[in-house]
Motif scaffolding. Structure first.
Motif, PDB file in Angstrom:
ATOM      1  N   LEU A   1       9.084  -1.765   4.898  1.00  0.00           N
ATOM      2  CA  LEU A   1      10.058  -1.792   3.815  1.00  0.00           C
ATOM      3  C   LEU A   1       9.386  -1.339   2.521  1.00  0.00           C
ATOM      4  O   LEU A   1       8.202  -1.630   2.305  1.00  0.00           O
ATOM      5  CB  LEU A   1      10.598  -3.215   3.607  1.00  0.00           C
ATOM      6  N   PRO A   2      10.121  -0.641   1.636  1.00  0.00           N
ATOM      7  CA  PRO A   2       9.573  -0.333   0.315  1.00  0.00           C
ATOM      8  C   PRO A   2       9.298  -1.624  -0.447  1.00  0.00           C
ATOM      9  O   PRO A   2      10.038  -2.601  -0.333  1.00  0.00           O
ATOM     10  CB  PRO A   2      10.679   0.485  -0.355  1.00  0.00           C
ATOM     11  N   ALA A   3       8.213  -1.636  -1.225  1.00  0.00           N
ATOM     12  CA  ALA A   3       7.829  -2.854  -1.961  1.00  0.00           C
ATOM     13  C   ALA A   3       7.536  -2.526  -3.421  1.00  0.00           C
ATOM     14  O   ALA A   3       6.631  -3.095  -4.027  1.00  0.00           O
ATOM     15  CB  ALA A   3       6.616  -3.494  -1.305  1.00  0.00           C
ATOM     16  N   GLY A   4       8.301  -1.603  -4.008  1.00  0.00           N
ATOM     17  CA  GLY A   4       8.110  -1.260  -5.404  1.00  0.00           C
ATOM     18  C   GLY A   4       7.434   0.076  -5.577  1.00  0.00           C
ATOM     19  O   GLY A   4       6.994   0.705  -4.607  1.00  0.00           O
ATOM     20  N   GLU A   5       7.331   0.513  -6.843  1.00  0.00           N
ATOM     21  CA  GLU A   5       6.739   1.807  -7.156  1.00  0.00           C
ATOM     22  C   GLU A   5       5.415   1.631  -7.877  1.00  0.00           C
ATOM     23  O   GLU A   5       5.212   0.677  -8.621  1.00  0.00           O
ATOM     24  CB  GLU A   5       7.695   2.636  -8.023  1.00  0.00           C
ATOM     25  N   GLN A   6       4.540   2.569  -7.623  1.00  0.00           N
ATOM     26  CA  GLN A   6       3.227   2.582  -8.261  1.00  0.00           C
ATOM     27  C   GLN A   6       3.361   3.216  -9.638  1.00  0.00           C
ATOM     28  O   GLN A   6       3.721   4.376  -9.771  1.00  0.00           O
ATOM     29  CB  GLN A   6       2.243   3.368  -7.391  1.00  0.00           C
ATOM     30  N   ARG A   7       3.038   2.447 -10.662  1.00  0.00           N
ATOM     31  CA  ARG A   7       3.162   2.914 -12.038  1.00  0.00           C
ATOM     32  C   ARG A   7       1.803   3.012 -12.712  1.00  0.00           C
ATOM     33  O   ARG A   7       0.807   2.488 -12.206  1.00  0.00           O
ATOM     34  CB  ARG A   7       4.045   1.944 -12.838  1.00  0.00           C
TER      35      ARG A   7
ATOM     36  N   ARG B   1       9.021   7.128  10.258  1.00  0.00           N
ATOM     37  CA  ARG B   1       9.421   6.601  11.569  1.00  0.00           C
ATOM     38  C   ARG B   1       9.411   5.077  11.579  1.00  0.00           C
ATOM     39  O   ARG B   1      10.326   4.439  12.117  1.00  0.00           O
ATOM     40  CB  ARG B   1       8.489   7.151  12.651  1.00  0.00           C
ATOM     41  N   LEU B   2       8.379   4.482  11.009  1.00  0.00           N
ATOM     42  CA  LEU B   2       8.273   3.027  11.014  1.00  0.00           C
ATOM     43  C   LEU B   2       9.340   2.389  10.135  1.00  0.00           C
ATOM     44  O   LEU B   2       9.863   1.316  10.455  1.00  0.00           O
ATOM     45  CB  LEU B   2       6.878   2.610  10.540  1.00  0.00           C
ATOM     46  N   GLU B   3       9.678   3.045   9.035  1.00  0.00           N
ATOM     47  CA  GLU B   3      10.735   2.522   8.169  1.00  0.00           C
ATOM     48  C   GLU B   3      12.085   2.613   8.878  1.00  0.00           C
ATOM     49  O   GLU B   3      12.897   1.685   8.819  1.00  0.00           O
ATOM     50  CB  GLU B   3      10.761   3.289   6.851  1.00  0.00           C
ATOM     51  N   ALA B   4      12.317   3.717   9.592  1.00  0.00           N
ATOM     52  CA  ALA B   4      13.565   3.865  10.339  1.00  0.00           C
ATOM     53  C   ALA B   4      13.678   2.825  11.451  1.00  0.00           C
ATOM     54  O   ALA B   4      14.772   2.379  11.795  1.00  0.00           O
ATOM     55  CB  ALA B   4      13.659   5.278  10.927  1.00  0.00           C
ATOM     56  N   ALA B   5      12.520   2.403  11.985  1.00  0.00           N
ATOM     57  CA  ALA B   5      12.517   1.391  13.036  1.00  0.00           C
ATOM     58  C   ALA B   5      12.635  -0.024  12.486  1.00  0.00           C
ATOM     59  O   ALA B   5      12.715  -0.985  13.253  1.00  0.00           O
ATOM     60  CB  ALA B   5      11.238   1.504  13.867  1.00  0.00           C
ATOM     61  N   GLY B   6      12.645  -0.163  11.159  1.00  0.00           N
ATOM     62  CA  GLY B   6      12.796  -1.476  10.556  1.00  0.00           C
ATOM     63  C   GLY B   6      11.511  -2.261  10.449  1.00  0.00           C
ATOM     64  O   GLY B   6      11.547  -3.465  10.167  1.00  0.00           O
ATOM     65  N   LEU B   7      10.365  -1.613  10.645  1.00  0.00           N
ATOM     66  CA  LEU B   7       9.095  -2.323  10.592  1.00  0.00           C
ATOM     67  C   LEU B   7       8.479  -2.312   9.197  1.00  0.00           C
ATOM     68  O   LEU B   7       7.760  -3.232   8.835  1.00  0.00           O
ATOM     69  CB  LEU B   7       8.106  -1.717  11.584  1.00  0.00           C
TER      70      LEU B   7
ATOM     71  N   GLY C   1       0.822  11.953 -12.252  1.00  0.00           N
ATOM     72  CA  GLY C   1       1.274  12.595 -11.027  1.00  0.00           C
ATOM     73  C   GLY C   1       2.493  11.908 -10.447  1.00  0.00           C
ATOM     74  O   GLY C   1       3.183  11.115 -11.097  1.00  0.00           O
ATOM     75  N   ARG C   2       2.749  12.222  -9.217  1.00  0.00           N
ATOM     76  CA  ARG C   2       3.939  11.732  -8.529  1.00  0.00           C
ATOM     77  C   ARG C   2       3.899  10.216  -8.356  1.00  0.00           C
ATOM     78  O   ARG C   2       2.861   9.645  -8.024  1.00  0.00           O
ATOM     79  CB  ARG C   2       4.041  12.416  -7.168  1.00  0.00           C
ATOM     80  N   VAL C   3       5.047   9.570  -8.595  1.00  0.00           N
ATOM     81  CA  VAL C   3       5.144   8.128  -8.439  1.00  0.00           C
ATOM     82  C   VAL C   3       5.097   7.781  -6.954  1.00  0.00           C
ATOM     83  O   VAL C   3       5.845   8.329  -6.142  1.00  0.00           O
ATOM     84  CB  VAL C   3       6.446   7.588  -9.071  1.00  0.00           C
ATOM     85  N   GLY C   4       4.202   6.865  -6.595  1.00  0.00           N
ATOM     86  CA  GLY C   4       4.088   6.448  -5.204  1.00  0.00           C
ATOM     87  C   GLY C   4       4.914   5.208  -4.920  1.00  0.00           C
ATOM     88  O   GLY C   4       5.199   4.405  -5.815  1.00  0.00           O
ATOM     89  N   THR C   5       5.317   5.067  -3.672  1.00  0.00           N
ATOM     90  CA  THR C   5       6.071   3.893  -3.238  1.00  0.00           C
ATOM     91  C   THR C   5       5.163   2.989  -2.419  1.00  0.00           C
ATOM     92  O   THR C   5       4.479   3.439  -1.497  1.00  0.00           O
ATOM     93  CB  THR C   5       7.276   4.304  -2.378  1.00  0.00           C
ATOM     94  N   TYR C   6       5.141   1.711  -2.779  1.00  0.00           N
ATOM     95  CA  TYR C   6       4.401   0.732  -1.992  1.00  0.00           C
ATOM     96  C   TYR C   6       5.220   0.345  -0.760  1.00  0.00           C
ATOM     97  O   TYR C   6       6.456   0.295  -0.797  1.00  0.00           O
ATOM     98  CB  TYR C   6       4.124  -0.529  -2.811  1.00  0.00           C
ATOM     99  N   TYR C   7       4.514   0.043   0.314  1.00  0.00           N
ATOM    100  CA  TYR C   7       5.178  -0.393   1.546  1.00  0.00           C
ATOM    101  C   TYR C   7       4.572  -1.711   2.028  1.00  0.00           C
ATOM    102  O   TYR C   7       3.395  -2.008   1.789  1.00  0.00           O
ATOM    103  CB  TYR C   7       5.047   0.673   2.643  1.00  0.00           C
ATOM    104  N   LYS C   8       5.395  -2.485   2.709  1.00  0.00           N
ATOM    105  CA  LYS C   8       4.963  -3.749   3.294  1.00  0.00           C
ATOM    106  C   LYS C   8       5.742  -3.981   4.588  1.00  0.00           C
ATOM    107  O   LYS C   8       6.739  -3.307   4.867  1.00  0.00           O
ATOM    108  CB  LYS C   8       5.222  -4.908   2.334  1.00  0.00           C
TER     109      LYS C   8
ATOM    110  N   VAL D   1       0.840  -1.183   0.000  1.00  0.00           N
ATOM    111  CA  VAL D   1       0.000   0.000   0.000  1.00  0.00           C
ATOM    112  C   VAL D   1       0.881   1.241   0.000  1.00  0.00           C
ATOM    113  O   VAL D   1       1.960   1.243   0.586  1.00  0.00           O
ATOM    114  CB  VAL D   1      -0.936  -0.025   1.235  1.00  0.00           C
ATOM    115  N   THR D   2       0.438   2.286  -0.683  1.00  0.00           N
ATOM    116  CA  THR D   2       1.197   3.535  -0.729  1.00  0.00           C
ATOM    117  C   THR D   2       0.770   4.440   0.415  1.00  0.00           C
ATOM    118  O   THR D   2      -0.259   4.229   1.055  1.00  0.00           O
ATOM    119  CB  THR D   2       0.963   4.270  -2.053  1.00  0.00           C
ATOM    120  N   ARG D   3       1.564   5.490   0.631  1.00  0.00           N
ATOM    121  CA  ARG D   3       1.222   6.457   1.669  1.00  0.00           C
ATOM    122  C   ARG D   3      -0.103   7.157   1.359  1.00  0.00           C
ATOM    123  O   ARG D   3      -0.913   7.410   2.258  1.00  0.00           O
ATOM    124  CB  ARG D   3       2.354   7.473   1.819  1.00  0.00           C
TER     125      ARG D   3
END
Length: 409
Positions: A66-72, A58-64, A76-83, A36-38
């Motif tokens: 991780l990026p899971a690819g880009e939304q294509r 904050r959650l990424e810095a805590a290691g919880l 508009g702006r390319v979003g980053t998926y997280y998991k 899911v993206t932000r």
């Protein structure tokens, strides 16, 4: 602050608490929606995009996270998926029941990577069953660690009551299960470095039906288990009712007028009445599966028109209905679900409904549970996942886990 109190105003939550709550909501959303993206998190939660972005950082810095690819494929702006990191951890669920031991190990999204069933060792001495439990959990941990990280929670279902304060298994008179004679937490001490959660099997089946099954829209309901014995999981106002010592819902102990007098009068009254109906042969080692097989044979004969078998089914349904009517008079549930290897049979539904209609002050909806014989294990898995996810978030320096007071997800 004192001026605010004097005016009768409540203090606003601190910014630290607000950040913690936001982080937890964002993490929960990733568990439910990942990848899911932000922007999608903001849409799902109603939290502003800026606040979500800060929480993700904050959650990424805590290691919880991780990026899971880009939304294509979108303007508009390319979003980053997280998991959630795949090696963040896993859970183990165990269903200790009279006829088999089921084990399920799953990732933090509830996807199983190990499912197995084992016949309990014979004779079923408590020490032998405890040893088998240790072996099975140890095997699940050994298989899960290489690809999933460390175990975060183990949930064990038992066929006895569990004290809600101490989490110790309560042994009752006439209990047919050796699981009540040893403590799973003690048996697993040193086997797994994770919280061990112990809960009654019927309570877990009720929670599974509330979270994933036929009771998803019911705030107050009863789950009535009918197998070799009888039990009930009770949810009132979205609270699982355990009682002061964990024995709430033990409806097999209700007294009935047809029960023969004697020193055990009033104990397992309805369970004995069910046995008198012809479903359960005298108890002996290994008789639990025999009782269930006998019941299935009677159902089969009844479906073919056997008058004697149909009379037994009618009597069984009335006995169960009498217990449910007593529950309705006390707690007034909006829904009653039948479960267990005997209770799930559709032939029981109409005689149970008719009896409750005759005896209860007001008749609730009475249905058969939709999760079948998987309800107990699914409830144990859901309980382990809830604890693991909360502890994972707390492991990043937030507040420690607290058991939820409500059962709705």
């Amino acid at each position: 602050m004192e001026i605010r109190k004097g005016l009768g105003l409540q203090a606003l939550p601190s910014m630290t608490l607000l950040r913690e709550l936001t982080d937890q909501i964002v993490l929960d959303t990733v568990f439910e929606q990942a990848p899911v993206t932000r922007a999608e998190i903001a849409q799902h939660t109603g939290i502003s995009k800026t606040t979500v972005s800060e929480a993700v950082r904050r959650l990424e810095a805590a290691g919880l996270l991780l990026p899971a690819g880009e939304q294509r494929g979108r303007q508009g702006r390319v979003g980053t998926y997280y998991k959630v990191a795949p090696t963040a951890g896993f859970v183990v669920a165990v269903d200790l029941n009279p006829t088999q031991i089921r084990v399920c190990a799953a990732d933090l999204f509830g996807q199983p990577f190990l499912e197995s069933s084992h016949v309990p060792v014979r004779p079923r001495e408590p020490a032998l069953v405890a040893g088998q439990l240790r072996d099975l959990v140890g095997q699940a941990v050994a298989e899960g660690a290489p690809g999933h990280g460390r175990p975060l929670a183990v949930a064990v279902s038992v066929a006895n009551p569990v004290d809600p304060v101490t989490s110790r298994v309560v042994t009752l008179p006439d209990t047919p299960y050796p699981e009540g004679l040893f403590q799973p937490q003690e048996a697993l001490d040193g086997t797994v470095d994770a919280p061990v959660l112990v809960e009654n099997d019927v309570n877990l089946a009720a929670l599974a039906e509330r979270w994933h099954g036929a009771a998803r829209t019911a705030d107050s309901f009863a789950y009535v288990y009918v197998g070799a014995g009888m039990g009930m999981g009770l949810v009132i106002g979205d609270q699982l009712i355990r009682g002061a010592r964990g024995v709430a819902g033990e409806i097999g102990y209700l007294s009935v007028s047809t029960q023969p007098p004697g020193p055990r009068h009033g104990r397992h009254g309805f369970a004995r009445a069910v046995a008198a109906a012809g479903f359960h042969p005298p108890r002996e080692p290994g008789s639990d599966q025999v009782a269930i097989d006998v019941a299935r044979q009677i159902f089969d004969r009844a479906s073919k028109g056997d008058a004697e078998a149909r009379a037994v089914v009618e009597q069984e349904g009335r006995t169960i209905g009498e217990a449910i009517a007593a529950v309705c008079a006390v707690v007034d549930p909006e829904l009653v679900l039948l479960g267990g290897p005997i209770g799930l049979h559709p032939a029981l539904l109409e005689p149970v409904r008719a009896t409750v209609q005759d005896l209860a002050p007001l008749t609730p909806a009475i249905e058969v549970g939709t999760l079948g014989d998987t309800a107990v294990l699914r409830g144990a898995l859901a309980l382990a996942l809830r604890r693991a996810r909360a502890d994972l978030w707390a492991g990043a320096g937030r507040r420690p886990y607290e058991a939820p007071g409500r059962v709705a997800q």
